[in-house]
Design a protein around this motif. Structure first.
Motif, PDB file in Angstrom:
ATOM      1  N   ALA A  50       0.832  -1.210   0.000  1.00 37.54           N
ATOM      2  CA  ALA A  50       0.000   0.000   0.000  1.00 37.54           C
ATOM      3  C   ALA A  50       0.864   1.256   0.000  1.00 37.54           C
ATOM      4  O   ALA A  50       0.550   2.240  -0.690  1.00 37.54           O
ATOM      5  N   ALA A  51       1.951   1.245   0.772  1.00 33.46           N
ATOM      6  CA  ALA A  51       2.845   2.407   0.817  1.00 33.46           C
ATOM      7  C   ALA A  51       3.528   2.625  -0.526  1.00 33.46           C
ATOM      8  O   ALA A  51       3.665   3.771  -0.999  1.00 33.46           O
ATOM      9  N   LEU A  93       6.059   9.131   1.883  1.00 33.26           N
ATOM     10  CA  LEU A  93       5.194   9.288   3.051  1.00 33.26           C
ATOM     11  C   LEU A  93       5.730  10.369   3.982  1.00 33.26           C
ATOM     12  O   LEU A  93       4.955  11.070   4.644  1.00 33.26           O
ATOM     13  N   SER A  94       7.054  10.526   4.022  1.00 34.16           N
ATOM     14  CA  SER A  94       7.672  11.495   4.923  1.00 34.16           C
ATOM     15  C   SER A  94       7.343  12.937   4.549  1.00 34.16           C
ATOM     16  O   SER A  94       7.598  13.854   5.327  1.00 34.16           O
ATOM     17  N   GLY A  95       6.777  13.134   3.367  1.00 37.03           N
ATOM     18  CA  GLY A  95       6.394  14.481   2.959  1.00 37.03           C
ATOM     19  C   GLY A  95       4.969  14.849   3.319  1.00 37.03           C
ATOM     20  O   GLY A  95       4.503  15.931   2.940  1.00 37.03           O
ATOM     21  N   TRP A  96       4.293  13.977   4.086  1.00 41.13           N
ATOM     22  CA  TRP A  96       2.880  14.175   4.380  1.00 41.13           C
ATOM     23  C   TRP A  96       2.583  14.125   5.868  1.00 41.13           C
ATOM     24  O   TRP A  96       3.332  13.527   6.644  1.00 41.13           O
ATOM     25  N   ILE A  97       1.483  14.749   6.239  1.00 43.74           N
ATOM     26  CA  ILE A  97       0.829  14.521   7.525  1.00 43.74           C
ATOM     27  C   ILE A  97      -0.561  13.981   7.200  1.00 43.74           C
ATOM     28  O   ILE A  97      -1.295  14.562   6.393  1.00 43.74           O
ATOM     29  N   SER A 119       5.370   8.155   8.311  1.00 40.44           N
ATOM     30  CA  SER A 119       5.653   9.554   7.988  1.00 40.44           C
ATOM     31  C   SER A 119       6.426  10.248   9.099  1.00 40.44           C
ATOM     32  O   SER A 119       7.049  11.281   8.874  1.00 40.44           O
ATOM     33  N   GLY A 120       6.355   9.692  10.309  1.00 42.16           N
ATOM     34  CA  GLY A 120       7.027  10.305  11.447  1.00 42.16           C
ATOM     35  C   GLY A 120       6.321  11.526  11.992  1.00 42.16           C
ATOM     36  O   GLY A 120       6.901  12.302  12.760  1.00 42.16           O
TER      37      GLY A 120
END
Length: 332
Positions: free
Chosen positions: A108-109, A119-123, A150-151
């Motif tokens: 899915a990722a 994903l790290s560019g999103w909230i 995403s952290g």
């Protein structure tokens, strides 16, 4: 090396040109090693050896996920996770037994990042109350994984607290270098939009609706739903996800109402009145091939109606008569 190991190693590098060969190989494997599918083919009198192209494949009716344990090589594994479809208390829920939870989340990722970047560019903030309340949701599992990977510092899920979600959106928009995605079931997004109105914190988001009125609101066509949401969230196109409990892959619409299939996924249209008349149609019912479904069944006959476009994208037009109302993105 086992068929499964070799197939999964090749899955991340799958291309459009290699899809058919991989799908036919998986079909021949599951025609023998997935007991419900093998029995279905036997009852049809279909010999897997004579299947030479995708349109020749008999697709398993999606109802089998309600009545059978749809597993390939079932003697070799026990389910590590169970996904259940959304539905009313009067409906029998589909069951997808998952051998490898990491396969679902990582696939899915990979699909999400193909269309939206890392994903790290999103909230990620999510308004999925019915899914949270019913439990065992593949959609909730996916969003939870995205948020953790995403952290982000913000919690991802909001049940019914619209004020807290509104504050979280305002806070998330201030985080440098991050875009904000609001993921929601349709009726919950409409409720939130109606209560909040066109507030500043609702502008500039990427809104991803996953479909589903679940009896809370009247059903509406996609254009009407998106137009109503845009009154609160601004004129930018509303994005959509096409997924379901029975699939481990997802298709996305990037704001234009057309869904695009990632590498592991292929949609074929059939004659709604003839389940074995497949391909060569502009409008029809959806048969879906999901190569990530290596441990269940990759060849599923759904109850969704669609229109296919020349570039391979498709629009979901609605549901076939007398089919269950479902919570994923299948709109009337």
């Amino acid at each position: 090396m086992s068929f499964r190991t070799e197939f999964l190693q090749a899955l991340p590098t799958l291309t459009a040109s290699s899809f058919e060969e991989a799908a036919l190989a998986l079909f021949r494997h599951q025609a023998v090693h997935c007991p419900p599918y093998a029995e279905y083919l036997q009852q049809l009198g279909r010999n897997p050896a004579v299947v030479a192209q995708l349109a020749d494949i008999p697709f398993l009716p999606i109802e089998f996920f309600k009545t059978h344990e749809v597993r390939t090589e079932p003697a070799q594994w026990e389910a590590q996770e169970l996904f259940l479809s959304s539905g009313t208390t009067l409906q029998q829920r589909s069951r997808h037994l998952v051998r490898d939870p990491d396969l679902y989340r990582e696939n899915a990722a990979r699909i999400f990042e193909q269309y939206y970047g890392p994903l790290s560019g999103w909230i990620f903030l999510a308004l999925l109350p019915s899914y949270l309340e019913q439990g065992n949701s593949s959609l909730v599992a996916m969003v939870d994984y995205f948020a953790r990977q995403s952290g982000q510092a913000q919690p991802a899920f909001f049940l019914h607290d619209h004020a807290a979600l509104r504050a979280a959106l305002a806070e998330a928009k201030q985080v440098p270098g991050r875009r904000v995605m609001l993921i929601g079931v349709s009726y919950a997004l409409l409720d939130f939009a109606a209560e909040t109105g066109p507030a500043p914190e609702l502008q500039g988001l990427t809104v991803l609706e996953t479909g589903g009125m679940k009896g809370r609101r009247r059903e509406m066509i996609r254009e009407e739903l998106h137009a109503e949401l845009q009154q609160a969230f601004g004129p930018t196109g509303i994005h959509s996800e096409y997924g379901m409990t029975e699939l481990l892959s997802q298709a996305y619409s990037l704001g234009d109402g057309r869904f695009h299939c990632p590498a592991p996924l292929r949609v074929l249209l059939r004659d709604p009145s003839d389940p074995f008349s497949i391909g060569g149609r502009r409008d029809g019912a959806i048969n879906v091939i999901d190569l990530a479904n290596i441990d269940s069944c990759a060849f599923i006959e759904t109850k969704d109606l669609a229109r296919m476009h020349e570039d391979g994208s498709f629009e979901v037009l609605g549901r076939m008569d007398n089919s269950d109302v479902r919570g994923c993105n299948q709109m009337v």
